[in-house]
Enzyme design. Structure first.
Site, PDB file in Angstrom:
ATOM      1  N   HIS A  63      13.847  11.688  25.982  1.00 30.62           N
ATOM      2  CA  HIS A  63      13.051  10.612  26.572  1.00 30.62           C
ATOM      3  C   HIS A  63      13.496   9.241  26.087  1.00 30.62           C
ATOM      4  O   HIS A  63      13.532   8.281  26.868  1.00 30.62           O
ATOM      5  CB  HIS A  63      11.570  10.826  26.249  1.00 30.62           C
ATOM      6  CG  HIS A  63      10.671   9.798  26.864  1.00 30.62           C
ATOM      7  ND1 HIS A  63      10.574   9.623  28.230  1.00 30.62           N
ATOM      8  CD2 HIS A  63       9.855   8.860  26.307  1.00 30.62           C
ATOM      9  CE1 HIS A  63       9.723   8.639  28.488  1.00 30.62           C
ATOM     10  NE2 HIS A  63       9.275   8.154  27.347  1.00 30.62           N
ATOM     11  N   ASP A  67      14.331  15.355  29.025  1.00 23.97           N
ATOM     12  CA  ASP A  67      13.178  14.520  28.699  1.00 23.97           C
ATOM     13  C   ASP A  67      11.916  15.383  28.727  1.00 23.97           C
ATOM     14  O   ASP A  67      11.540  15.903  29.779  1.00 23.97           O
ATOM     15  CB  ASP A  67      13.069  13.389  29.741  1.00 23.97           C
ATOM     16  CG  ASP A  67      11.989  12.366  29.421  1.00 23.97           C
ATOM     17  OD1 ASP A  67      11.037  12.702  28.705  1.00 23.97           O
ATOM     18  OD2 ASP A  67      12.108  11.225  29.904  1.00 23.97           O
ATOM     19  N   SER A 120      10.320   3.698  30.066  1.00 20.02           N
ATOM     20  CA  SER A 120       9.144   4.544  30.216  1.00 20.02           C
ATOM     21  C   SER A 120       8.028   3.774  30.934  1.00 20.02           C
ATOM     22  O   SER A 120       8.214   3.341  32.068  1.00 20.02           O
ATOM     23  CB  SER A 120       8.704   5.074  28.846  1.00 20.02           C
ATOM     24  OG  SER A 120       7.764   6.115  28.981  1.00 20.02           O
TER      25      SER A 120
END
Length: 252
Positions: free
Chosen positions: A228, A198, A102
Site C-alpha cells: 500500500h 496492497d 491513498s
C-alpha cells in the site's frame, strides 16, 4: 533556495502546517493519506525531487494531522478537502500538479474538480476514492455499524500504528463526496500507480477510477509486488519517473 515552513492562519479554523519551495510552474502539491502527514517518505521524496529541479512544490498537513492544529476525530472528507483548497489557494498560483496518496488521492480528485482550470496533471498513489463507503462501511460487521451509529465512533486496528478512530461523521459526510458512481470530468493527464499486493486498497479500484475519468490521457501502472505504501526505493524511482514524465522530462 531554502524550503519555507510555516502555519497558515485561518479565521475560526485550525492553523495548518505547510512546507513549500518556490520554483517553476506547475506547483507540485502532495496530499497525504488518512492519518498520515507531510513528513512521510513519499512526501519528502517529492519535495527533494522538485527542489533538485527548481520545481515549485507544496506539502502540508490536514487539520488533526501531523503538525497542524485541530482534532483528528473532527475531520471529514469535506473538511480535509477544504483544508487542501485553503492551503493551495493561499500559498500557490498558476497551474497545479497534484499528487495524492491513498485518501490523498480522493482529496486530489476533489481538489482537481474544484480547481479544474488550474490542473496540469494528477498522480494517484494507491488512490482511494470513496474509501469511507466502499472499503470501511461495506466491510464493517453489522454489530460494529450499530456501535458506530449509536456511540459516534469505533476504534479500528491499523497495521501502521495505534488503532485509528472511525467516526460516524466521517462515514456520513463522506457520502456527499463519492465519485465512482458517475463520470469524473477531468481532462488533464492522470497517472495512477497501484501495488497488486496492497492489503488496504484493492488495485482494481484504480482501474475503476481510470474508467470513470472522462479525459483520454489516463494511465494505470500496476506494481505486482507493491504494497500500500509504495515507499521502497524502486517504488520511489517509479514515482519520480512518473512525475518527471508529466513535467516534460525524458526520465533519464
Amino acid at each position: 533556495m531554502k524550503e519555507e515552513r510555516g502555519r497558515l492562519q485561518r479565521a475560526g479554523l485550525p492553523p495548518l502546517a505547510y512546507a513549500r519551495q518556490a520554483g517553476r510552474a506547475p506547483t507540485v502539491v502532495f496530499l497525504p493519506g488518512f492519518a498520515s502527514d507531510m513528513e512521510g517518505e513519499k512526501a519528502r521524496f517529492v519535495a527533494a525531487f522538485c527542489a533538485a529541479r527548481g520545481q515549485a512544490v507544496l506539502r502540508f498537513d490536514y487539520s488533526g494531522h501531523g503538525a497542524s492544529d485541530g482534532h483528528f476525530e473532527e475531520g471529514t472528507i469535506g473538511r480535509w478537502r477544504d483544508d487542501a483548497l485553503d492551503v493551495i489557494d493561499a500559498l500557490s498560483d498558476g497551474p497545479l500538479l497534484l499528487i495524492g496518496s491513498s485518501m490523498g488521492g480522493w482529496l486530489a480528485l476533489l481538489v482537481a474538480l474544484a480547481r479544474a482550470p488550474r490542473l496540469a496533471g494528477l498522480i494517484g498513489i494507491a488512490a482511494a476514492p470513496d474509501f469511507t463507503e466502499a472499503l470501511i462501511w461495506a466491510a464493517m460487521p453489522f454489530a460494529a455499524r450499530e456501535t458506530l451509529m449509536r456511540e459516534g465512533r469505533i476504534m479500528a486496528p491499523s497495521a501502521y500504528g495505534p488503532p485509528t478512530p472511525i467516526t460516524r461523521a466521517l462515514i456520513e459526510e463522506g457520502r456527499r463526496h463519492l465519485l465512482l458512481e458517475g463520470p469524473i470530468a477531468l481532462t488533464a493527464p492522470v497517472r495512477l500507480l497501484h501495488g497488486q499486493a496492497d492489503p488496504d486498497v484493492p488495485w482494481e479500484l484504480s482501474l475503476r477510477l481510470a474508467e470513470r475519468i472522462t479525459g483520454g490521457d489516463v494511465t494505470v501502472t500496476l506494481i505486482k509486488d507493491g504494497d500500500h505504501r509504495l515507499s521502497r526505493p524502486a517504488d520511489l524511482a517509479l514515482l519520480g519517473a512518473t512525475l518527471g514524465g508529466l513535467l516534460g522530462e525524458d526520465g533519464s
